[in-house]
Design a protein around this motif. Sequence first.
Motif, PDB file in Angstrom:
ATOM      1  N   PRO A 157       0.968  -1.174   0.098  1.00 37.20           N
ATOM      2  CA  PRO A 157       0.022   0.148   0.046  1.00 37.20           C
ATOM      3  C   PRO A 157       0.816   1.460   0.100  1.00 37.20           C
ATOM      4  O   PRO A 157       2.047   1.253   0.594  1.00 37.20           O
ATOM      5  N   THR A 158       0.469   2.221  -0.694  1.00 33.89           N
ATOM      6  CA  THR A 158       1.348   3.506  -0.975  1.00 33.89           C
ATOM      7  C   THR A 158       0.243   4.776  -0.942  1.00 33.89           C
ATOM      8  O   THR A 158      -0.747   4.645  -1.186  1.00 33.89           O
ATOM      9  N   THR A 159       0.916   5.811  -0.597  1.00 33.51           N
ATOM     10  CA  THR A 159       0.163   7.089  -0.602  1.00 33.51           C
ATOM     11  C   THR A 159       0.386   7.737  -2.063  1.00 33.51           C
ATOM     12  O   THR A 159       1.325   7.623  -2.658  1.00 33.51           O
ATOM     13  N   VAL A 160      -0.890   8.073  -2.694  1.00 29.22           N
ATOM     14  CA  VAL A 160      -0.809   8.636  -3.954  1.00 29.22           C
ATOM     15  C   VAL A 160      -1.417   9.959  -3.823  1.00 29.22           C
ATOM     16  O   VAL A 160      -2.480   9.889  -3.583  1.00 29.22           O
ATOM     17  N   THR A 161      -1.141  10.867  -4.726  1.00 30.56           N
ATOM     18  CA  THR A 161      -1.852  12.224  -4.798  1.00 30.56           C
ATOM     19  C   THR A 161      -1.891  12.321  -6.368  1.00 30.56           C
ATOM     20  O   THR A 161      -0.917  12.194  -7.340  1.00 30.56           O
ATOM     21  N   VAL A 162      -3.251  12.835  -6.819  1.00 31.92           N
ATOM     22  CA  VAL A 162      -3.346  13.134  -8.072  1.00 31.92           C
ATOM     23  C   VAL A 162      -3.970  14.487  -8.053  1.00 31.92           C
ATOM     24  O   VAL A 162      -4.779  14.821  -7.398  1.00 31.92           O
ATOM     25  N   THR A 163      -3.232  15.406  -8.912  1.00 35.74           N
ATOM     26  CA  THR A 163      -3.694  16.738  -9.016  1.00 35.74           C
ATOM     27  C   THR A 163      -3.701  17.291 -10.334  1.00 35.74           C
ATOM     28  O   THR A 163      -3.275  16.566 -11.351  1.00 35.74           O
ATOM     29  N   VAL A 164      -4.569  18.358 -10.732  1.00 35.75           N
ATOM     30  CA  VAL A 164      -4.745  18.673 -11.935  1.00 35.75           C
ATOM     31  C   VAL A 164      -3.648  19.654 -12.113  1.00 35.75           C
ATOM     32  O   VAL A 164      -3.206  20.699 -11.581  1.00 35.75           O
ATOM     33  N   ALA A 165      -2.804  19.408 -13.416  1.00 32.54           N
ATOM     34  CA  ALA A 165      -1.755  20.363 -13.815  1.00 32.54           C
ATOM     35  C   ALA A 165      -2.005  21.862 -14.164  1.00 32.54           C
ATOM     36  O   ALA A 165      -3.160  21.969 -14.633  1.00 32.54           O
ATOM     37  N   GLY A 166      -1.262  22.770 -13.538  1.00 33.39           N
ATOM     38  CA  GLY A 166      -1.463  24.074 -13.944  1.00 33.39           C
ATOM     39  C   GLY A 166      -2.358  24.593 -12.486  1.00 33.39           C
ATOM     40  O   GLY A 166      -2.195  25.598 -12.324  1.00 33.39           O
ATOM     41  N   THR A 167      -3.299  23.942 -12.444  1.00 33.97           N
ATOM     42  CA  THR A 167      -4.387  24.679 -11.375  1.00 33.97           C
ATOM     43  C   THR A 167      -3.878  24.090  -9.602  1.00 33.97           C
ATOM     44  O   THR A 167      -4.132  24.736  -8.742  1.00 33.97           O
ATOM     45  N   GLY A 168      -3.316  22.722  -9.662  1.00 36.76           N
ATOM     46  CA  GLY A 168      -2.979  22.333  -8.437  1.00 36.76           C
ATOM     47  C   GLY A 168      -4.206  21.689  -7.602  1.00 36.76           C
ATOM     48  O   GLY A 168      -4.108  20.965  -6.693  1.00 36.76           O
ATOM     49  N   GLN A 169      -5.374  21.605  -8.348  1.00 41.51           N
ATOM     50  CA  GLN A 169      -6.726  21.318  -7.695  1.00 41.51           C
ATOM     51  C   GLN A 169      -6.391  19.418  -7.323  1.00 41.51           C
ATOM     52  O   GLN A 169      -5.841  18.757  -8.299  1.00 41.51           O
ATOM     53  N   VAL A 170      -6.701  19.215  -6.193  1.00 45.10           N
ATOM     54  CA  VAL A 170      -6.254  17.781  -5.810  1.00 45.10           C
ATOM     55  C   VAL A 170      -7.432  16.865  -6.044  1.00 45.10           C
ATOM     56  O   VAL A 170      -8.772  17.294  -5.507  1.00 45.10           O
ATOM     57  N   LEU A 171      -7.371  15.929  -6.831  1.00 43.68           N
ATOM     58  CA  LEU A 171      -8.375  14.857  -7.286  1.00 43.68           C
ATOM     59  C   LEU A 171      -8.330  13.909  -6.287  1.00 43.68           C
ATOM     60  O   LEU A 171      -9.449  13.172  -5.893  1.00 43.68           O
ATOM     61  N   HIS A 172      -7.148  13.493  -5.856  1.00 42.69           N
ATOM     62  CA  HIS A 172      -7.107  12.342  -4.874  1.00 42.69           C
ATOM     63  C   HIS A 172      -5.821  12.306  -3.951  1.00 42.69           C
ATOM     64  O   HIS A 172      -4.942  12.826  -4.713  1.00 42.69           O
ATOM     65  N   THR A 173      -5.861  12.199  -2.620  1.00 40.85           N
ATOM     66  CA  THR A 173      -4.786  12.021  -2.235  1.00 40.85           C
ATOM     67  C   THR A 173      -4.973  11.120  -0.848  1.00 40.85           C
ATOM     68  O   THR A 173      -6.110  11.300  -0.188  1.00 40.85           O
ATOM     69  N   GLY A 174      -4.190  10.055  -0.631  1.00 38.45           N
ATOM     70  CA  GLY A 174      -4.469   8.957   0.399  1.00 38.45           C
ATOM     71  C   GLY A 174      -3.638   7.764   0.068  1.00 38.45           C
ATOM     72  O   GLY A 174      -3.053   7.639  -1.250  1.00 38.45           O
ATOM     73  N   LEU A 175      -3.972   6.989   1.052  1.00 36.95           N
ATOM     74  CA  LEU A 175      -3.384   5.654   0.906  1.00 36.95           C
ATOM     75  C   LEU A 175      -4.226   4.836   0.014  1.00 36.95           C
ATOM     76  O   LEU A 175      -5.403   4.630   0.262  1.00 36.95           O
ATOM     77  N   LEU A 176      -3.657   4.178  -0.936  1.00 35.70           N
ATOM     78  CA  LEU A 176      -4.138   3.140  -1.891  1.00 35.70           C
ATOM     79  C   LEU A 176      -3.692   1.867  -1.428  1.00 35.70           C
ATOM     80  O   LEU A 176      -2.540   1.589  -1.309  1.00 35.70           O
ATOM     81  N   ASP A 177      -4.552   0.876  -1.218  1.00 33.91           N
ATOM     82  CA  ASP A 177      -4.283  -0.496  -0.905  1.00 33.91           C
ATOM     83  C   ASP A 177      -3.732  -1.461  -1.912  1.00 33.91           C
ATOM     84  O   ASP A 177      -4.062  -1.124  -3.059  1.00 33.91           O
ATOM     85  N   THR A 178      -3.296  -2.342  -1.755  1.00 28.30           N
ATOM     86  CA  THR A 178      -2.616  -3.403  -2.512  1.00 28.30           C
ATOM     87  C   THR A 178      -3.878  -4.092  -3.511  1.00 28.30           C
ATOM     88  O   THR A 178      -5.028  -4.416  -2.704  1.00 28.30           O
ATOM     89  N   GLY A 179      -3.780  -3.660  -4.604  1.00 28.95           N
ATOM     90  CA  GLY A 179      -4.997  -4.008  -5.539  1.00 28.95           C
ATOM     91  C   GLY A 179      -5.781  -3.211  -5.923  1.00 28.95           C
ATOM     92  O   GLY A 179      -6.803  -3.274  -6.765  1.00 28.95           O
ATOM     93  N   GLU A 180      -5.686  -1.907  -5.180  1.00 25.73           N
ATOM     94  CA  GLU A 180      -6.762  -0.926  -5.461  1.00 25.73           C
ATOM     95  C   GLU A 180      -6.130  -0.006  -6.915  1.00 25.73           C
ATOM     96  O   GLU A 180      -5.010  -0.108  -7.227  1.00 25.73           O
ATOM     97  N   ALA A 181      -7.070   0.253  -7.515  1.00 23.48           N
ATOM     98  CA  ALA A 181      -7.016   1.012  -8.596  1.00 23.48           C
ATOM     99  C   ALA A 181      -7.708   2.238  -8.752  1.00 23.48           C
ATOM    100  O   ALA A 181      -8.968   2.284  -8.394  1.00 23.48           O
ATOM    101  N   ARG A 182      -7.179   3.533  -9.287  1.00 28.64           N
ATOM    102  CA  ARG A 182      -7.863   4.423  -9.534  1.00 28.64           C
ATOM    103  C   ARG A 182      -7.597   5.126 -11.126  1.00 28.64           C
ATOM    104  O   ARG A 182      -6.693   4.539 -11.428  1.00 28.64           O
ATOM    105  N   GLN A 183      -8.663   5.475 -11.688  1.00 30.21           N
ATOM    106  CA  GLN A 183      -8.544   5.938 -13.081  1.00 30.21           C
ATOM    107  C   GLN A 183      -9.205   7.336 -13.362  1.00 30.21           C
ATOM    108  O   GLN A 183     -10.162   7.616 -12.642  1.00 30.21           O
ATOM    109  N   TYR A 184      -8.506   8.134 -14.337  1.00 36.80           N
ATOM    110  CA  TYR A 184      -9.088   9.402 -14.494  1.00 36.80           C
ATOM    111  C   TYR A 184      -9.185   9.717 -15.879  1.00 36.80           C
ATOM    112  O   TYR A 184      -8.350   9.268 -16.741  1.00 36.80           O
ATOM    113  N   ASP A 185     -10.234  10.460 -16.160  1.00 39.99           N
ATOM    114  CA  ASP A 185     -10.431  10.693 -17.978  1.00 39.99           C
ATOM    115  C   ASP A 185     -10.059  12.147 -18.186  1.00 39.99           C
ATOM    116  O   ASP A 185      -9.873  12.318 -19.434  1.00 39.99           O
TER     117      ASP A 185
END
Length: 127
Positions: free
Chosen positions: A60-88
Motif C-alpha cells: 500500500p502506498t500514498t498517491v496524490t493526483v492533481t490537475v496540472a496548472g491549477t493544483g486542484q487535488v483530485l485524490h490524496t491518500g493511501l491506496l491498498d494493494t490491488g486498488e486502482a484509480r482511473q481518471y479521464d
Amino acid sequence: MGGISLVNALTSDSKQPGPTGTASESTGGTRTGSAPSSRPPRSATASAGPSVVIRVTGSPTTVTVTVAGTGQVLHTGLLDTGEARQYDQSPLNVVAADAGSVEVTIYGQLQPRGQVGQRGEWTVPER
C-alpha cells in the motif's frame, strides 16, 4: 414560414454546441457532456479510454493526483494493494510515495516502474 424558422433554429443550435463542448472538454468532465451533437462522437473517439490508470501492485502506498496548472487535488491518500484509480481528464500530475508499488498507465501505455521505496512522479499531458 415554419420551415424557415426550423432551418434558422437548427442553424443557430448547430453553432451553439461548439463552445459548450469546448467548456465541458476543458473541465475534463467525461460524464457531464450528455447532450448529443456532431462534436461529442469525435471527442468520444479521442477519449476511448481513461487518460491515466494507477494500480497498486505492491505494498500500500500514498498517491496524490492533481490537475496540472491549477493544483486542484483530485485524490490524496493511501491506496491498498490491488486498488486502482482511473481518471479521464488531463493534464494531471501523479505522485506515489513508493513508485515501485504502482503500475501507471497513461493513454494505454504502461509507464516504466520506479524504484521500490522511492517517490515516483508522472505527468499526464493534455490530449
